[in-house]
Design an enzyme around this catalytic site. Structure first.
Site, PDB file in Angstrom:
ATOM      1  N   GLN A 171       2.118 -11.679  10.263  1.00  0.00           N
ATOM      2  CA  GLN A 171       2.504 -10.461   9.552  1.00  0.00           C
ATOM      3  C   GLN A 171       1.609  -9.282   9.922  1.00  0.00           C
ATOM      4  O   GLN A 171       2.049  -8.136   9.965  1.00  0.00           O
ATOM      5  CB  GLN A 171       2.462 -10.714   8.041  1.00  0.00           C
ATOM      6  CG  GLN A 171       3.106  -9.633   7.201  1.00  0.00           C
ATOM      7  CD  GLN A 171       2.293  -9.322   5.954  1.00  0.00           C
ATOM      8  OE1 GLN A 171       1.112  -9.032   6.053  1.00  0.00           O
ATOM      9  NE2 GLN A 171       2.941  -9.369   4.807  1.00  0.00           N
ATOM     10  N   ARG A 210      -8.887  -9.164   3.791  1.00  0.00           N
ATOM     11  CA  ARG A 210      -7.839  -8.685   4.698  1.00  0.00           C
ATOM     12  C   ARG A 210      -8.003  -7.196   4.960  1.00  0.00           C
ATOM     13  O   ARG A 210      -7.900  -6.732   6.107  1.00  0.00           O
ATOM     14  CB  ARG A 210      -6.466  -8.966   4.077  1.00  0.00           C
ATOM     15  CG  ARG A 210      -5.259  -8.528   4.907  1.00  0.00           C
ATOM     16  CD  ARG A 210      -3.984  -8.954   4.173  1.00  0.00           C
ATOM     17  NE  ARG A 210      -2.756  -8.612   4.883  1.00  0.00           N
ATOM     18  CZ  ARG A 210      -2.024  -7.529   4.667  1.00  0.00           C
ATOM     19  NH1 ARG A 210      -2.443  -6.637   3.749  1.00  0.00           N
ATOM     20  NH2 ARG A 210      -0.906  -7.300   5.328  1.00  0.00           N
ATOM     21  N   HIS A 226       0.453  -3.759  11.020  1.00  0.00           N
ATOM     22  CA  HIS A 226       1.597  -4.462  11.596  1.00  0.00           C
ATOM     23  C   HIS A 226       1.854  -4.097  13.062  1.00  0.00           C
ATOM     24  O   HIS A 226       2.985  -3.824  13.457  1.00  0.00           O
ATOM     25  CB  HIS A 226       2.852  -4.216  10.740  1.00  0.00           C
ATOM     26  CG  HIS A 226       2.628  -4.521   9.301  1.00  0.00           C
ATOM     27  ND1 HIS A 226       2.383  -5.796   8.833  1.00  0.00           N
ATOM     28  CD2 HIS A 226       2.545  -3.707   8.208  1.00  0.00           C
ATOM     29  CE1 HIS A 226       2.181  -5.751   7.530  1.00  0.00           C
ATOM     30  NE2 HIS A 226       2.261  -4.499   7.122  1.00  0.00           N
ATOM     31  N   SER A 279       4.778  -6.006   2.796  1.00  0.00           N
ATOM     32  CA  SER A 279       3.449  -6.044   3.419  1.00  0.00           C
ATOM     33  C   SER A 279       2.441  -6.729   2.492  1.00  0.00           C
ATOM     34  O   SER A 279       2.571  -7.917   2.194  1.00  0.00           O
ATOM     35  CB  SER A 279       3.015  -4.625   3.797  1.00  0.00           C
ATOM     36  OG  SER A 279       1.810  -4.631   4.528  1.00  0.00           O
ATOM     37  N   LEU A 280       1.449  -6.005   1.988  1.00  0.00           N
ATOM     38  CA  LEU A 280       0.505  -6.571   1.028  1.00  0.00           C
ATOM     39  C   LEU A 280       1.227  -7.274  -0.111  1.00  0.00           C
ATOM     40  O   LEU A 280       0.771  -8.301  -0.627  1.00  0.00           O
ATOM     41  CB  LEU A 280      -0.382  -5.455   0.456  1.00  0.00           C
ATOM     42  CG  LEU A 280      -1.143  -5.805  -0.832  1.00  0.00           C
ATOM     43  CD1 LEU A 280      -2.272  -6.761  -0.528  1.00  0.00           C
ATOM     44  CD2 LEU A 280      -1.619  -4.564  -1.541  1.00  0.00           C
ATOM     45  N   GLN A 327       0.835  -1.203   0.000  1.00  0.00           N
ATOM     46  CA  GLN A 327       0.000   0.000   0.000  1.00  0.00           C
ATOM     47  C   GLN A 327       0.868   1.251   0.000  1.00  0.00           C
ATOM     48  O   GLN A 327       1.926   1.289   0.619  1.00  0.00           O
ATOM     49  CB  GLN A 327      -0.926  -0.015   1.217  1.00  0.00           C
ATOM     50  CG  GLN A 327      -2.032  -1.044   1.103  1.00  0.00           C
ATOM     51  CD  GLN A 327      -3.141  -0.818   2.109  1.00  0.00           C
ATOM     52  OE1 GLN A 327      -4.107  -0.121   1.854  1.00  0.00           O
ATOM     53  NE2 GLN A 327      -3.003  -1.433   3.267  1.00  0.00           N
TER      54      GLN A 327
END
Length: 310
Positions: free
Chosen positions: A250, A116, A201, A91-92, A11
């Protein structure tokens, strides 16, 4: 032939118009966008190519970024026979990496990250969650400061280790704002609260972990074509069982991006970023001396393939 790693952004890389050049010039892109729209009931042509407010909402941002990254990677694979030594994402982007590794079908991955995003949003709804970018402090100093503030009752955690001297924190926005002067007094060059309502996170997403796990079990398959590097451990994994645990963790653990690149740097000659923009390419300039190529449209695809064949 050069040894390469495939890397995928998260993102923050989204932009209206991303993927349009692929859509206009590739039947693969047209087909993937059509199937994605049908699967999720989202008009991805409008989401990606027309001005809208949804592109900044995490439940839409996440599938949009994953779709464009997966299209870029699919077209590359169709055009070149170059295989990666490993894949990783920020991340994503770790979910895009799993698609590339064959561990999940891209349509299942789109549904997964759509959920998610919803779960992350629900976990933070009404809490005043937020994130902050910090520049100019070393990791240990930031970790110590955050721990001291949590002991005082504030909710702040390191969330993204992007490169030396650049971290992103997550927590309650009011707590982060209250610490701007504290971080600057400690030597931070910048401490900027970001325009976000989700705290990625960190422990505020604990409820999202329990909600996401059943879908990880449903959609992931035990068929990894290549190792994936975990955001949580900065180490390789290649089984469904490991993926379920690591992708759950994560959500509430920091992204060790710079550690992931550094730990595998000796294994490759170059990195290739797939998806909109060059966010990871910019970070990599500060982490590794190896080149980072990118595939964000048909022109960059051609340049990257030419560079790899030199």
């Amino acid at each position: 032939m050069k040894k390469v790693a495939f890397i995928f952004p998260g993102q923050g890389s989204q932009k209206i118009g991303m993927g349009k050049d692929f859509f206009e010039n590739s039947d693969i892109a047209k087909d993937m966008i059509s199937k994605a729209s049908e699967r999720l009931g989202i008009n991805f042509e409008k989401l990606l190519f027309e001005e809208n407010d949804k592109i900044g909402q995490t439940e839409y941002t996440q599938p949009a970024i994953l779709l464009v990254s997966s299209i870029a990677n699919a077209i590359f694979k169709e055009t070149s026979n170059i295989k990666p030594e490993f894949v990783l994402g920020h991340s994503l982007g770790e979910f895009s990496a799993l698609v590339s590794a064959g561990a999940i079908d891209y349509l299942d991955a789109l549904e997964l990250v759509h959920k998610r995003g919803k779960f992350m949003n629900d976990a933070c709804a009404g809490s005043g969650a937020g994130m902050m970018a910090l520049v100019g402090l070393d990791d240990e100093k930031v970790e110590t400061l955050c721990k001291e503030q949590r002991e005082k009752g504030l909710k702040v955690w390191p969330a993204n280790y992007n490169m030396d001297g650049q971290l992103v924190l997550a927590g309650l926005k009011a707590d982060l704002e209250s610490l701007i002067d504290t971080f600057k007094e400690a030597g931070a060059k910048r401490a900027i609260v970001l325009d976000m309502s989700v705290a990625s996170h960190c422990e505020l997403l604990q409820s999202a972990v329990e909600n996401l796990r059943p879908y990880l079990e449903e959609f992931l398959i035990d068929s990894f074509e290549v190792d994936v590097i975990s955001n949580v451990t900065a180490k390789a994994y290649n089984t469904k069982e490991e993926a379920i645990d690591l992708l759950s963790e994560q959500l509430i653990n920091p992204v060790k991006y710079k550690h992931s690149i550094a730990s595998k740097d000796e294994d490759v000659d170059a990195f290739i970023e797939f998806g909109n923009g060059i966010v990871l390419k910019g970070l990599n300039r500060k982490i590794t001396k190896k080149p980072t190529l990118n595939v964000s449209d048909m022109t960059s695809l051609k340049k990257t393939i030419e560079a790899l064949n030199e």
